[in-house]
Design an enzyme around this catalytic site. Structure first.
Site, PDB file in Angstrom:
ATOM      1  N   SER A 215     -16.230  -2.448  11.823  1.00  0.00           N
ATOM      2  CA  SER A 215     -15.294  -3.050  10.971  1.00  0.00           C
ATOM      3  C   SER A 215     -15.928  -4.188  10.107  1.00  0.00           C
ATOM      4  CB  SER A 215     -13.998  -3.570  11.395  1.00  0.00           C
ATOM      5  OG  SER A 215     -13.174  -3.777  10.507  1.00  0.00           O
ATOM      6  N   ASN A 216     -15.196  -4.993   9.485  1.00  0.00           N
ATOM      7  CA  ASN A 216     -15.782  -5.983   8.844  1.00  0.00           C
ATOM      8  C   ASN A 216     -14.887  -7.408   8.588  1.00  0.00           C
ATOM      9  OD1 ASN A 216     -13.852  -5.780   6.515  1.00  0.00           O
ATOM     10  ND2 ASN A 216     -14.690  -3.891   5.956  1.00  0.00           N
ATOM     11  N   ARG A 217     -15.044  -8.184   7.926  1.00  0.00           N
ATOM     12  CA  ARG A 217     -14.153  -9.722   8.237  1.00  0.00           C
ATOM     13  C   ARG A 217     -12.892  -9.641   7.273  1.00  0.00           C
ATOM     14  NH1 ARG A 217     -17.444 -13.516  10.640  1.00  0.00           N
ATOM     15  NH2 ARG A 217     -19.782 -12.965  10.603  1.00  0.00           N
ATOM     16  N   SER A 218     -12.643  -8.606   6.734  1.00  0.00           N
ATOM     17  CA  SER A 218     -11.491  -8.683   5.998  1.00  0.00           C
ATOM     18  C   SER A 218     -10.351  -9.015   6.667  1.00  0.00           C
ATOM     19  CB  SER A 218     -11.456  -7.463   4.894  1.00  0.00           C
ATOM     20  OG  SER A 218      -9.895  -7.479   4.540  1.00  0.00           O
ATOM     21  N   ALA A 282     -11.206  -3.449   2.166  1.00  0.00           N
ATOM     22  CA  ALA A 282     -12.621  -3.496   2.443  1.00  0.00           C
ATOM     23  C   ALA A 282     -12.847  -2.659   3.456  1.00  0.00           C
ATOM     24  CB  ALA A 282     -12.928  -5.070   3.053  1.00  0.00           C
TER      25      ALA A 282
END
Ligand code: CTP
Length: 421
Positions: A215-218, A282
């Site tokens: 995943s990512n930091r969104s 994101a």
């Protein structure tokens, strides 16, 4: 005094902070206070030290029926800058000196009033008053432009006799103009009524196995702020959200999704319904080529490589299928922001792209604030400084609104969007 044609008090129940700074026009704030009270507002007055040289706080205290706040450090006024500004529906500074404009533009907080402005989340209306030479000074013009770009309402000054004895621009705006600005700022804006906006938000989770994912930091805060702002401005909103910890904004229909594939499906299904698509999610760009159905044991994977494949570019796909929808995308960048964002605007066939540098201090992923540059298909570039994401959401919606109007004009003419890109 009532504005002509107004039926009953127009500011009934509104909490207004009236800031008074050190200009000779400070005496006019007394009349403004009386008008705000007669319009039904509950007014707290905050004065700077220099304002008190022109008018005594007692005058405001007696009329407003509230103590006048003057000092950030007085014991009984502990955290006053927070409580007053958090509860205010609007903050009005009349008169606002050149010094007040400068502090507000630069974010300086060295007294109660300027500190309050840094914590304010409500409409801010500044009615400047100063000598003509100051009003036209390049520094003041720059500060006015910065404030306006940030969404602060800065009224123009009036022309006429000034305290210096000269005739010129710099007089405090007429009381009726200040009142009208307050009424307009507090009237619910319904400029998106009749529109159906499809918003995406948050990250996507691309599973490796039942317990792990890429995943990512969104955090989803930007997309949720857009959904909330659009709903408040009259739009019907469907929010397709990746996993976040945020509450659903009231009045917004939410479609929760986890993966990029699910997000693509949900958005494609609602594309025909929508008039505008705002892609703030994101989306993970890669996913594991294989998803294990049972937890991968760590001893089995020592030295193994995780194979990845590209997810679909959802925005590009939606854009290719669109009919008349206005398409808004985001560009999360760490370097060469404008160049990368322009490339994405063209490559994905967008009308507007919101470029943001995710590395800036105080902004980016997870933060409540962000700065952005709006680049539209007409080539205009608008820089928006660091501001609360909710305020930024309104600025994005206002810019998109302008593009919709120019779409309408071009549809009446050459129709470049219909059945096209
Ligand atoms: N986007 C999308 N589908 C993807 C990736 C991105 O719809 N698989 C959308 C995002 O929601 C955003 C825009 O495309 O509105 C740009 O996303 P960004 O992450 O900035 O760029 P990418 O297109 O992923 O390109 P890169 O990672 O190379 O910067």
């Amino acid at each position: 005094m009532k504005t002509s044609g107004s039926i009953g008090p127009t500011l009934s129940g509104k909490r207004i902070v009236l800031g008074v700074t050190g200009s000779i026009a400070a005496y006019k704030a007394v009349a403004l206070l009386r008008t705000l009270l007669s319009e039904g507002a509950n007014v707290h007055v905050v004065m700077t030290q220099s304002a008190m040289k022109f008018v005594a706080p007692l005058t405001f205290e007696v009329l407003s029926d509230h103590p006048v706040s003057t000092d950030l450090f007085e014991a009984h006024q502990e955290m006053k800058h927070l409580s007053l500004s958090e509860q205010a529906d609007a903050i009005v500074i009349a008169p606002a000196t050149a010094n007040c404009l400068a502090k507000s533009a630069l974010g300086l907080g060295d007294d109660l009033l300027s500190t309050m402005l840094l914590t304010a989340r409500c409409p801010l209306i500044l009615a400047p008053a100063m000598d003509g030479g100051m009003w036209t000074h390049p520094t003041v013009r720059e500060h006015v432009a910065t404030l306006r770009a940030r969404g602060t309402i800065v009224l123009d000054t009036e022309e006429g006799p000034l305290a210096s004895g000269r005739i010129g621009q710099g007089r405090l705006a007429e009381e009726s103009a200040i009142l009208e600005a307050i009424q307009t700022a507090l009237a619910p804006q319904r400029d998106w009524q009749g529109h159906r906006i499809l918003v995406s938000a948050g990250p996507t989770h691309e599973p490796i196995d039942p317990v792990r994912f890429i995943s990512n930091r969104s955090s989803g805060k930007m997309g949720y702020a857009i959904a909330e702002a659009a709903q408040a401005r009259g739009a019907q909103v469907v929010l397709v959200s990746g996993p976040t910890a945020l509450p659903t904004p009231s009045g917004v229909e939410i479609i929760p999704v986890a993966t990029a594939e699910e997000m693509m499906k949900a958005l494609s299904t609602r594309l025909a319904w929508s008039t505008v698509v705002i892609m703030a999610a994101a989306v993970a760009d890669f996913r594991p080529t294989q998803r294990a159905s049972i937890k991968i044991k760590k001893r089995e994977r020592i030295g193994h490589t995780l194979n990845l494949e590209r997810t679909s570019d959802i925005l590009a796909a939606l854009s290719a299928q669109r009919t008349t929808q206005l398409m808004v995308g985001f560009a999360a960048e760490t370097n060469d922001m404008i160049a990368h964002a322009k490339d994405k605007l063209t490559a994905k066939g967008l009308d507007l792209i919101v470029a943001n540098d995710v590395t800036i201090e105080g902004g980016g992923f997870g933060s409540d604030q962000n700065a952005a540059t709006l680049i539209d298909r007409q080539g205009s570039i608008t820089e928006l400084p660091l501001m609360p994401k909710r305020t930024l959401a309104d600025a994005i919606l206002s810019h998109a609104q302008g593009l919709l109007h120019s779409n309408k004009r071009s549809i009446q003419g050459a129709n470049p969007l219909a059945g096209g890109r």
